[in-house]
Design a protein around this motif. Sequence first.
Motif, PDB file in Angstrom:
ATOM      1  N   PHE A  65       6.479  -9.464   7.751  1.00  0.00           N
ATOM      2  CA  PHE A  65       5.466 -10.406   8.221  1.00  0.00           C
ATOM      3  C   PHE A  65       4.095  -9.775   8.033  1.00  0.00           C
ATOM      4  CE2 PHE A  65       6.517  -7.868  11.884  1.00  0.00           C
ATOM      5  CZ  PHE A  65       5.321  -7.672  12.540  1.00  0.00           C
ATOM      6  N   VAL A  66       3.100 -10.622   7.882  1.00  0.00           N
ATOM      7  CA  VAL A  66       1.769 -10.135   7.571  1.00  0.00           C
ATOM      8  C   VAL A  66       1.252  -9.286   8.728  1.00  0.00           C
ATOM      9  CG1 VAL A  66       0.528 -12.112   8.549  1.00  0.00           C
ATOM     10  CG2 VAL A  66      -0.478 -10.830   6.649  1.00  0.00           C
ATOM     11  N   CYS A  67       0.585  -8.200   8.392  1.00  0.00           N
ATOM     12  CA  CYS A  67       0.114  -7.251   9.403  1.00  0.00           C
ATOM     13  C   CYS A  67      -0.843  -7.943  10.374  1.00  0.00           C
ATOM     14  CB  CYS A  67      -0.586  -6.079   8.719  1.00  0.00           C
ATOM     15  SG  CYS A  67      -1.278  -4.864   9.865  1.00  0.00           S
ATOM     16  N   PHE A  68      -0.566  -7.778  11.667  1.00  0.00           N
ATOM     17  CA  PHE A  68      -1.409  -8.412  12.676  1.00  0.00           C
ATOM     18  C   PHE A  68      -2.691  -7.631  12.927  1.00  0.00           C
ATOM     19  CE2 PHE A  68       1.951  -5.895  14.700  1.00  0.00           C
ATOM     20  CZ  PHE A  68       1.212  -4.946  15.379  1.00  0.00           C
ATOM     21  N   ALA A  69      -2.757  -6.405  12.386  1.00  0.00           N
ATOM     22  CA  ALA A  69      -3.969  -5.595  12.573  1.00  0.00           C
ATOM     23  C   ALA A  69      -5.016  -5.901  11.510  1.00  0.00           C
ATOM     24  CB  ALA A  69      -3.612  -4.108  12.559  1.00  0.00           C
ATOM     25  N   CYS A  70      -4.591  -5.891  10.252  1.00  0.00           N
ATOM     26  CA  CYS A  70      -5.552  -6.132   9.174  1.00  0.00           C
ATOM     27  C   CYS A  70      -5.412  -7.529   8.579  1.00  0.00           C
ATOM     28  CB  CYS A  70      -5.383  -5.090   8.071  1.00  0.00           C
ATOM     29  SG  CYS A  70      -3.819  -5.193   7.175  1.00  0.00           S
ATOM     30  N   HIS A  71      -4.415  -8.288   9.072  1.00  0.00           N
ATOM     31  CA  HIS A  71      -4.189  -9.664   8.610  1.00  0.00           C
ATOM     32  C   HIS A  71      -3.986  -9.740   7.089  1.00  0.00           C
ATOM     33  CE1 HIS A  71      -5.273 -10.956  12.626  1.00  0.00           C
ATOM     34  NE2 HIS A  71      -6.397 -10.263  12.526  1.00  0.00           N
ATOM     35  N   GLY A  72      -3.314  -8.733   6.552  1.00  0.00           N
ATOM     36  CA  GLY A  72      -2.985  -8.732   5.133  1.00  0.00           C
ATOM     37  C   GLY A  72      -4.077  -8.213   4.233  1.00  0.00           C
ATOM     38  N   SER A  73      -5.209  -7.810   4.798  1.00  0.00           N
ATOM     39  CA  SER A  73      -6.325  -7.293   3.995  1.00  0.00           C
ATOM     40  C   SER A  73      -6.729  -5.925   4.527  1.00  0.00           C
ATOM     41  CB  SER A  73      -7.512  -8.258   4.039  1.00  0.00           C
ATOM     42  OG  SER A  73      -7.140  -9.540   3.559  1.00  0.00           O
ATOM     43  N   PRO A  74      -6.009  -4.868   4.124  1.00  0.00           N
ATOM     44  CA  PRO A  74      -6.269  -3.539   4.686  1.00  0.00           C
ATOM     45  C   PRO A  74      -7.636  -2.977   4.359  1.00  0.00           C
ATOM     46  CG  PRO A  74      -4.726  -3.402   2.845  1.00  0.00           C
ATOM     47  CD  PRO A  74      -4.913  -4.872   3.139  1.00  0.00           C
ATOM     48  N   GLY A  75      -8.263  -3.426   3.282  1.00  0.00           N
ATOM     49  CA  GLY A  75      -9.582  -2.912   2.940  1.00  0.00           C
ATOM     50  C   GLY A  75      -9.506  -1.550   2.273  1.00  0.00           C
ATOM     51  N   PRO A  76     -10.632  -1.020   1.864  1.00  0.00           N
ATOM     52  CA  PRO A  76     -10.649   0.259   1.139  1.00  0.00           C
ATOM     53  C   PRO A  76     -10.209   1.446   1.988  1.00  0.00           C
ATOM     54  CG  PRO A  76     -12.891  -0.453   1.670  1.00  0.00           C
ATOM     55  CD  PRO A  76     -12.002  -1.609   1.996  1.00  0.00           C
ATOM     56  N   GLU A  77     -10.395   1.376   3.297  1.00  0.00           N
ATOM     57  CA  GLU A  77      -9.992   2.488   4.156  1.00  0.00           C
ATOM     58  C   GLU A  77      -8.529   2.414   4.554  1.00  0.00           C
ATOM     59  OE1 GLU A  77     -12.575   2.572   7.490  1.00  0.00           O
ATOM     60  OE2 GLU A  77     -14.368   3.046   6.317  1.00  0.00           O
ATOM     61  N   GLY A  78      -7.841   1.343   4.164  1.00  0.00           N
ATOM     62  CA  GLY A  78      -6.439   1.200   4.500  1.00  0.00           C
ATOM     63  C   GLY A  78      -6.221   0.740   5.929  1.00  0.00           C
ATOM     64  N   CYS A  79      -4.974   0.666   6.331  1.00  0.00           N
ATOM     65  CA  CYS A  79      -4.605   0.222   7.692  1.00  0.00           C
ATOM     66  C   CYS A  79      -3.483   1.112   8.193  1.00  0.00           C
ATOM     67  CB  CYS A  79      -4.165  -1.240   7.667  1.00  0.00           C
ATOM     68  SG  CYS A  79      -3.527  -1.854   9.253  1.00  0.00           S
ATOM     69  N   ARG A  80      -3.663   1.710   9.348  1.00  0.00           N
ATOM     70  CA  ARG A  80      -2.648   2.598   9.910  1.00  0.00           C
ATOM     71  C   ARG A  80      -1.399   1.840  10.332  1.00  0.00           C
ATOM     72  NH1 ARG A  80      -5.083   6.356  14.449  1.00  0.00           N
ATOM     73  NH2 ARG A  80      -2.901   7.061  14.327  1.00  0.00           N
ATOM     74  N   THR A  81      -1.559   0.583  10.730  1.00  0.00           N
ATOM     75  CA  THR A  81      -0.408  -0.173  11.219  1.00  0.00           C
ATOM     76  C   THR A  81       0.582  -0.492  10.106  1.00  0.00           C
ATOM     77  OG1 THR A  81      -1.775  -1.151  12.959  1.00  0.00           O
ATOM     78  CG2 THR A  81       0.311  -2.252  12.450  1.00  0.00           C
ATOM     79  N   CYS A  82       0.080  -0.968   8.982  1.00  0.00           N
ATOM     80  CA  CYS A  82       0.957  -1.378   7.885  1.00  0.00           C
ATOM     81  C   CYS A  82       0.978  -0.381   6.747  1.00  0.00           C
ATOM     82  CB  CYS A  82       0.555  -2.751   7.362  1.00  0.00           C
ATOM     83  SG  CYS A  82      -1.105  -2.798   6.614  1.00  0.00           S
ATOM     84  N   GLY A  83       0.218   0.710   6.854  1.00  0.00           N
ATOM     85  CA  GLY A  83       0.183   1.694   5.792  1.00  0.00           C
ATOM     86  C   GLY A  83      -0.575   1.243   4.568  1.00  0.00           C
ATOM     87  N   GLY A  84      -1.401   0.226   4.710  1.00  0.00           N
ATOM     88  CA  GLY A  84      -2.205  -0.251   3.595  1.00  0.00           C
ATOM     89  C   GLY A  84      -1.544  -1.306   2.745  1.00  0.00           C
ATOM     90  N   SER A  85      -0.300  -1.704   3.087  1.00  0.00           N
ATOM     91  CA  SER A  85       0.398  -2.711   2.280  1.00  0.00           C
ATOM     92  C   SER A  85       0.044  -4.135   2.683  1.00  0.00           C
ATOM     93  CB  SER A  85       1.913  -2.524   2.397  1.00  0.00           C
ATOM     94  OG  SER A  85       2.355  -2.820   3.714  1.00  0.00           O
ATOM     95  N   GLY A  86      -0.439  -4.300   3.902  1.00  0.00           N
ATOM     96  CA  GLY A  86      -0.738  -5.643   4.398  1.00  0.00           C
ATOM     97  C   GLY A  86       0.452  -6.341   5.008  1.00  0.00           C
ATOM     98  N   TRP A  87       1.658  -5.704   4.935  1.00  0.00           N
ATOM     99  CA  TRP A  87       2.878  -6.310   5.461  1.00  0.00           C
ATOM    100  C   TRP A  87       3.626  -5.299   6.330  1.00  0.00           C
ATOM    101  CZ3 TRP A  87       3.920 -11.429   4.535  1.00  0.00           C
ATOM    102  CH2 TRP A  87       3.176 -12.037   3.520  1.00  0.00           C
ATOM    103  N   ILE A  88       4.367  -5.817   7.314  1.00  0.00           N
ATOM    104  CA  ILE A  88       5.167  -4.977   8.211  1.00  0.00           C
ATOM    105  C   ILE A  88       6.615  -5.431   8.121  1.00  0.00           C
ATOM    106  CG2 ILE A  88       5.574  -4.300  10.606  1.00  0.00           C
ATOM    107  CD1 ILE A  88       2.631  -4.785  11.156  1.00  0.00           C
ATOM    108  N   GLU A  89       7.509  -4.471   7.937  1.00  0.00           N
ATOM    109  CA  GLU A  89       8.930  -4.793   7.848  1.00  0.00           C
ATOM    110  C   GLU A  89       9.471  -5.206   9.214  1.00  0.00           C
ATOM    111  OE1 GLU A  89      13.103  -2.422   7.123  1.00  0.00           O
ATOM    112  OE2 GLU A  89      11.354  -1.805   5.959  1.00  0.00           O
ATOM    113  N   LEU A  90      10.191  -6.318   9.250  1.00  0.00           N
ATOM    114  CA  LEU A  90      10.736  -6.842  10.500  1.00  0.00           C
ATOM    115  C   LEU A  90      12.178  -6.419  10.693  1.00  0.00           C
ATOM    116  CD1 LEU A  90      10.364  -8.606  13.014  1.00  0.00           C
ATOM    117  CD2 LEU A  90      11.118 -10.561  11.648  1.00  0.00           C
TER     118      LEU A  90
END
Length: 366
Positions: free
Chosen positions: A280-305
């Motif tokens: 499911f789409v990352c609730f932290a970055c909402h699928g757009s991790p940006g250039p600095e990435g996202c710690r929650t989804c690891g920069g992929s924009g998605w989280i394994e359920l």
Amino acid sequence: MSGPNTNYDPVEVSALAPENVEAAVEDALSAIAAAATLDDLKATRIAHQGEKSALALANREIGALPPSAKAEAGQRVGQARGRVSAALTARQAELEAERDARILVEERVDVTLPVVRRPFGARHPIELVSQRLVDAFVGMGWEVAEGPELEAEWLNFDALNLGPDHPARQMQDTFFLDPVDSGLVLRTHTSPVQVRTMLRQEPPIYIVAPGKVYRTDDLDATHTPVFHQIECLAVDKGLTMAHLRGAIDAFVKIMFGEGTQTRVRASYFPFTEPSMETDFVCFACHGSPGPEGCRTCGGSGWIELGGSGMVNRKVLRACGIDPDVYSGFAFGLGIERALMLRHGVQGMHEMVEGDVRFSRQFGMEV
């Protein structure tokens, strides 16, 4: 005690001399007045009224006097001892009154404050998340199923198309009971509950099975030998992957909010065919991790359920259900993982240490 004094001479009995008796009284009265606590007063009482006190020694000397002198000496010593006794009684009353007044101040209780007789506990967030997951499916008309944690090996593996040579049957993954060939294990997943349900219940079947499971993992930030799973099973006529996708989407929206997008990836599980992984789409970055990435989804924009798929025909057949008439789907996820995803819990240690402060921050609902 001295022997009879036939030739009475008051000088010979110094303890009975008026000046000595008066001095003993003055010493006693001074010590009594100086006593600051009840313990001090107790020591003073022993020193000036005890068997070895000056007035007690004088009182014993009276017996050595001739009868003509006993009355006067006895009256004088008795009055002296009475003065000391009266002073002790008065001072004790004063000290007890001071003690009681001090206690009223030092141990004063504000009866208007709310009373908490014992510290508040808290429901563990794993239980709360589990209940929330269960409520999501109960609200859709599903039933809750439970089963034993000590499980038959056939129900835990064979009935789920996990053959004798499957890696999960090896002892590094599973807790086997002694002797190893006893056929009993601590369940490695809650899927045996699904098997038990299919064995005793005719379709249609719609169940959700939460519970504790065991695997021989070391405790670290993301693993623990005892954890919790929740699995869902539906068996009915005409069920397809579309029904599975719909159930997962409904579940994700309840857990992570309306509008949460999902995607599926092909996968493999022995007990489902075809099988898939759901993200499911990352609730932290909402699928757009940006250039600095996202710690929650690891920069992929998605989280394994979790894993899911259509129930393998071999599993249906092993449970006495005709796969040509009925089909089914199943999916599941780890409850600890759901807690970590939903609330940003950093590691398993916080969940298993039992610190009530960790549980209190979640309140009564998560």
